[in-house]
Structure formats: structure tokens, C-alpha cells
Motif scaffolding. Structure first.
Motif, PDB file in Angstrom:
ATOM      1  N   ALA A 124       0.823  -1.216   0.000  1.00  0.00           N
ATOM      2  CA  ALA A 124       0.000   0.000   0.000  1.00  0.00           C
ATOM      3  C   ALA A 124       0.848   1.253   0.000  1.00  0.00           C
ATOM      4  N   ARG A 125       2.112   1.077   0.180  1.00  0.00           N
ATOM      5  CA  ARG A 125       2.951   2.258   0.417  1.00  0.00           C
ATOM      6  C   ARG A 125       2.949   3.193  -0.774  1.00  0.00           C
ATOM      7  N   VAL A 126       3.098   2.627  -1.951  1.00  0.00           N
ATOM      8  CA  VAL A 126       3.196   3.480  -3.128  1.00  0.00           C
ATOM      9  C   VAL A 126       1.902   4.238  -3.358  1.00  0.00           C
ATOM     10  N   GLY A 127       0.820   3.472  -3.311  1.00  0.00           N
ATOM     11  CA  GLY A 127      -0.471   4.082  -3.594  1.00  0.00           C
ATOM     12  C   GLY A 127      -0.845   5.173  -2.611  1.00  0.00           C
ATOM     13  N   ALA A 128      -0.445   5.014  -1.393  1.00  0.00           N
ATOM     14  CA  ALA A 128      -0.880   5.976  -0.381  1.00  0.00           C
ATOM     15  C   ALA A 128      -0.022   7.232  -0.359  1.00  0.00           C
ATOM     16  N   ARG A 129       1.105   7.152  -0.995  1.00  0.00           N
ATOM     17  CA  ARG A 129       2.048   8.254  -0.933  1.00  0.00           C
ATOM     18  C   ARG A 129       1.433   9.594  -1.327  1.00  0.00           C
ATOM     19  N   GLY A 130       0.667   9.572  -2.380  1.00  0.00           N
ATOM     20  CA  GLY A 130       0.137  10.826  -2.909  1.00  0.00           C
ATOM     21  C   GLY A 130      -0.862  11.495  -1.991  1.00  0.00           C
TER      22      GLY A 130
ATOM     23  N   GLU B 225     -12.733  14.146   7.020  1.00  0.00           N
ATOM     24  CA  GLU B 225     -12.197  13.146   7.954  1.00  0.00           C
ATOM     25  C   GLU B 225     -13.272  12.706   8.937  1.00  0.00           C
ATOM     26  N   LEU B 226     -14.022  13.691   9.406  1.00  0.00           N
ATOM     27  CA  LEU B 226     -15.094  13.354  10.347  1.00  0.00           C
ATOM     28  C   LEU B 226     -16.116  12.433   9.707  1.00  0.00           C
ATOM     29  N   ARG B 227     -16.428  12.721   8.436  1.00  0.00           N
ATOM     30  CA  ARG B 227     -17.379  11.850   7.737  1.00  0.00           C
ATOM     31  C   ARG B 227     -16.827  10.440   7.598  1.00  0.00           C
ATOM     32  N   LEU B 228     -15.531  10.369   7.274  1.00  0.00           N
ATOM     33  CA  LEU B 228     -14.915   9.051   7.095  1.00  0.00           C
ATOM     34  C   LEU B 228     -14.981   8.249   8.405  1.00  0.00           C
ATOM     35  N   VAL B 229     -14.632   8.914   9.488  1.00  0.00           N
ATOM     36  CA  VAL B 229     -14.661   8.221  10.785  1.00  0.00           C
ATOM     37  C   VAL B 229     -16.097   7.850  11.156  1.00  0.00           C
ATOM     38  N   ALA B 230     -17.028   8.727  10.835  1.00  0.00           N
ATOM     39  CA  ALA B 230     -18.437   8.436  11.135  1.00  0.00           C
ATOM     40  C   ALA B 230     -18.891   7.206  10.350  1.00  0.00           C
ATOM     41  N   ARG B 231     -18.442   7.107   9.109  1.00  0.00           N
ATOM     42  CA  ARG B 231     -18.810   5.926   8.298  1.00  0.00           C
ATOM     43  C   ARG B 231     -18.200   4.664   8.908  1.00  0.00           C
ATOM     44  N   ILE B 232     -16.954   4.768   9.350  1.00  0.00           N
ATOM     45  CA  ILE B 232     -16.325   3.602   9.978  1.00  0.00           C
ATOM     46  C   ILE B 232     -17.122   3.180  11.207  1.00  0.00           C
ATOM     47  N   ALA B 233     -17.601   4.176  11.933  1.00  0.00           N
ATOM     48  CA  ALA B 233     -18.364   3.874  13.143  1.00  0.00           C
ATOM     49  C   ALA B 233     -19.656   3.120  12.832  1.00  0.00           C
ATOM     50  N   THR B 234     -20.153   3.281  11.616  1.00  0.00           N
ATOM     51  CA  THR B 234     -21.364   2.536  11.252  1.00  0.00           C
ATOM     52  C   THR B 234     -21.031   1.157  10.682  1.00  0.00           C
ATOM     53  N   GLY B 235     -19.736   0.835  10.627  1.00  0.00           N
ATOM     54  CA  GLY B 235     -19.356  -0.485  10.134  1.00  0.00           C
ATOM     55  C   GLY B 235     -19.187  -0.545   8.626  1.00  0.00           C
ATOM     56  N   ASP B 236     -18.911   0.608   8.028  1.00  0.00           N
ATOM     57  CA  ASP B 236     -18.759   0.696   6.572  1.00  0.00           C
ATOM     58  C   ASP B 236     -17.361   0.223   6.156  1.00  0.00           C
ATOM     59  N   GLU B 237     -17.315  -0.951   5.531  1.00  0.00           N
ATOM     60  CA  GLU B 237     -16.015  -1.523   5.152  1.00  0.00           C
ATOM     61  C   GLU B 237     -15.286  -0.664   4.134  1.00  0.00           C
ATOM     62  N   ALA B 238     -16.021  -0.081   3.226  1.00  0.00           N
ATOM     63  CA  ALA B 238     -15.386   0.738   2.188  1.00  0.00           C
ATOM     64  C   ALA B 238     -14.652   1.913   2.836  1.00  0.00           C
ATOM     65  N   ALA B 239     -15.218   2.419   3.911  1.00  0.00           N
ATOM     66  CA  ALA B 239     -14.579   3.540   4.611  1.00  0.00           C
ATOM     67  C   ALA B 239     -13.273   3.085   5.251  1.00  0.00           C
ATOM     68  N   LEU B 240     -13.287   1.881   5.794  1.00  0.00           N
ATOM     69  CA  LEU B 240     -12.054   1.361   6.391  1.00  0.00           C
ATOM     70  C   LEU B 240     -10.981   1.165   5.310  1.00  0.00           C
ATOM     71  N   ARG B 241     -11.411   0.661   4.171  1.00  0.00           N
ATOM     72  CA  ARG B 241     -10.445   0.482   3.066  1.00  0.00           C
ATOM     73  C   ARG B 241      -9.873   1.816   2.624  1.00  0.00           C
ATOM     74  N   GLN B 242     -10.743   2.801   2.574  1.00  0.00           N
ATOM     75  CA  GLN B 242     -10.302   4.143   2.182  1.00  0.00           C
ATOM     76  C   GLN B 242      -9.291   4.689   3.190  1.00  0.00           C
ATOM     77  N   LEU B 243      -9.590   4.483   4.451  1.00  0.00           N
ATOM     78  CA  LEU B 243      -8.679   4.935   5.506  1.00  0.00           C
ATOM     79  C   LEU B 243      -7.322   4.261   5.333  1.00  0.00           C
ATOM     80  N   TYR B 244      -7.383   2.971   5.058  1.00  0.00           N
ATOM     81  CA  TYR B 244      -6.148   2.222   4.892  1.00  0.00           C
ATOM     82  C   TYR B 244      -5.367   2.693   3.671  1.00  0.00           C
ATOM     83  N   ALA B 245      -6.081   2.898   2.577  1.00  0.00           N
ATOM     84  CA  ALA B 245      -5.399   3.322   1.354  1.00  0.00           C
ATOM     85  C   ALA B 245      -4.696   4.657   1.573  1.00  0.00           C
ATOM     86  N   ARG B 246      -5.305   5.474   2.398  1.00  0.00           N
ATOM     87  CA  ARG B 246      -4.774   6.803   2.616  1.00  0.00           C
ATOM     88  C   ARG B 246      -3.633   6.829   3.630  1.00  0.00           C
TER      89      ARG B 246
END
Lengths: 228, 57
Positions: A32-38, A50-71
Motif C-alpha cells: 500500500a505504500r506506493v499508492g498511499a504516498r500521494g 475526515e469526520l465523515r470518514l470516521v463516522a462511516r467507519i463507526a457505522t461499520g462501513d467496510e469501504a470507509a475502512l479500506r479508504q482509511l487504509y489506502a490513505r
């Protein structure tokens, strides 16, 4: 312990199946290192986002977790590998960090800094825990003495933020720089810093504080206060 | 832990360089001291900046 094994033991609360699947699906952490660099500066001011992303994670949204990870996967892994000096351990640390966010997203306090700062802070503290646990188990050979400052000077700074932080670190008085880098990168307590540099503990404490203050001031002067 | 003691430890705390018991004392102090919270947040950002340096390597 592989990161998958780590997941087996750590993902016990919340939604382990989901977190295991999501985190395994990204494969090797290093990948993931290369992709997240940008993502560096572009996310700097995104506190509402960011708040929206965390709020989505709090609802159990897997896509949000993936996004967090990618970033932030790259940042978290890099800190962990730098502090532990061990890629496997760093994978475990990175897993712990993202599992922790998945299970306890409410731990994010936007008043105290950005999501990026929070994740970097979690990564560092988990990595330090790992190093201290390991030291407690088997007294390892004395690790190298302050090679850290020169390592840092040689860093090929690929992001603007890292470049500015690098300048701030370079500008520190030598005694503060050595103390700060020993504590951050080599997971030393201030007492260990004091012993290693043969200075009083109070002096070590104040060098760490003054050094960090200067770095903070440099970042603020360069308009990075909002980023962090 | 007095205010002075806690404030003196803020740099070490932000760098995860306190003993666990000390870190817990610092955090208890932070819960009741706004000035220290402001400094702690600023020092935490600086420490996170060091993490960016690791990522830039």
C-alpha cells in the motif's frame, strides 16, 4: 506472528469477520505504500471529510475502512517499521492500529488534531509498546547509538511535509535533536535518553520538550498547523 | 502530579517516552488543565511530523 495471525488474536470485539476480510484484502502492508504516498498534503485540510470518514467507519462501513487504509496505511506502516526495525512486527502494529480504529472510532478527537496525526500517534505508541515488550522479554544486544540523526539527514524526502519536518529537525540544536530522535525513533524513555547521553533526567525531559516545541513552531510558521 | 511536573513531562509524553505510570499521571493532569492540553496537542502534532519523516524515507 504474521499479520493474519495477529488479526485472529486481536479482532475479538466489534466485527472481527469484517475487519479480517477488509484488512486481508489489502494484502501485504508494504504494497500500500506506493499508492498511499500521494495522499499526503491533499488530505491536509479535510477535517470535515475526515469526520465523515470516521463516522462511516463507526457505522461499520467496510469501504470507509479500506479508504482509511489506502490513505494512511503507508504512513502507519512506515512509522512502525522505522521504530521496530522489523517488517513483520510493523505489519502487526499496522494491523493493531487499523483494528483499533475499526473497533473504537470514537477514540478520534478532532479537537486534538487531524486524523493523520491520530493515526501517526497510534502507530508510534503501538510500535514503542512492541519494542518495550521485546526488550522486557529478552534483553537484546545494545542497539546502535545515535545513528539516528544522520539517518534522518539522509532521508530522501519525497513529500513536502516530510521535507519541512526534516528542515525543522535539522534546525534544532544538536543536543535537542539527538534527544528527540532517540526518543521517537529508538523508542527510548526519557530516563534511557538521560542515561545514554549521560545527562540528568530533568535535562532530558526539557530537551525533549524544547525540541518538540521548536518543531511545532516551525510547522506552524510554515502554515502546516492546519495540516497537522 | 503537580502542574509543573506534568508540564515538564509533556515532551516526553508526546514522544511516548514516559513510563506507563507517568504517562497516566500526565493524562490525568491533561484532563483538568487546558493550558497543558493546548501544548500537548501542539507537541503531539510535532511528534506526528517525525512520523512523516519516517514515511518519507
Amino acid at each position: 506472528m504474521s499479520h493474519r495471525a495477529a488479526l485472529g488474536t486481536l479482532a475479538i470485539g466489534g466485527n472481527p469477520l469484517v475487519s479480517r476480510r477488509v484488512l486481508s484484502s489489502v494484502g501485504e502492508w508494504g504494497g500500500a505504500r506506493v499508492g498511499a504516498r500521494g495522499a499526503g498534503l491533499s488530505t491536509s485540510m479535510a477535517s470535515a471529510e475526515e469526520l465523515r470518514l470516521v463516522a462511516r467507519i463507526a457505522t461499520g462501513d467496510e469501504a470507509a475502512l479500506r479508504q482509511l487504509y489506502a490513505r494512511y496505511g503507508s504512513l502507519v506502516y512506515s512509522i512502525a517499521v522505522r521504530v521496530t526495525g522489523d517488517r513483520c512486527a510493523a505489519e502487526d502494529v499496522a494491523q493493531q492500529v487499523f483494528i483499533r480504529v475499526w473497533e473504537r472510532p470514537a477514540g478520534f478527537d478532532p479537537e486534538r488534531g487531524s486524523l493523520r496525526t491520530w493515526l501517526a500517534t497510534l502507530a508510534h505508541s503501538r510500535a514503542v509498546d512492541h519494542v518495550r515488550r521485546e526488550q522486557a522479554c529478552h534483553r537484546r544486544e545494545q542497539r546502535q547509538l545515535p545513528g539516528a540523526p544522520s539517518d534522518v539527514e539522509e532521508v530522501a524526502t519525497s513529500s513536502a511535509v516530510a521535507e519541512r519536518v526534516g528542515r525543522a529537525v535539522d534546525a534544532l540544536p544538536d543536543d535537542q535533536r539527538v534527544a528527540v530522535l532517540l526518543a521517537y525513533y529508538d523508542a527510548r524513555t526519557y530516563r534511557e535518553v538521560a542515561a545514554e547521553l549521560d545527562i540528568p533526567e530533568g535535562t532530558a525531559k526539557s530537551r525533549l520538550r524544547l525540541g518538540l516545541r521548536r518543531i511545532a513552531r516551525c510547522l506552524e510558521q510554515e502554515g502546516l498547523g492546519a495540516w497537522t | 502530579m503537580t502542574h509543573e511536573e506534568a508540564a515538564g513531562l509533556l515532551g516526553a509524553w508526546a514522544l511516548d517516552a514516559c513510563e506507563d505510570a507517568e504517562a497516566a499521571s500526565v493524562e490525568r493532569h491533561l484532563a483538568s488543565c487546558a493550558d497543558c492540553r493546548v501544548e500537548a496537542a501542539s507537541l503531539t502534532r510535532a511528534a506526528a511530523g517525525l512520523g512523516e519523516l519516517a514515511a518519507g524515507a
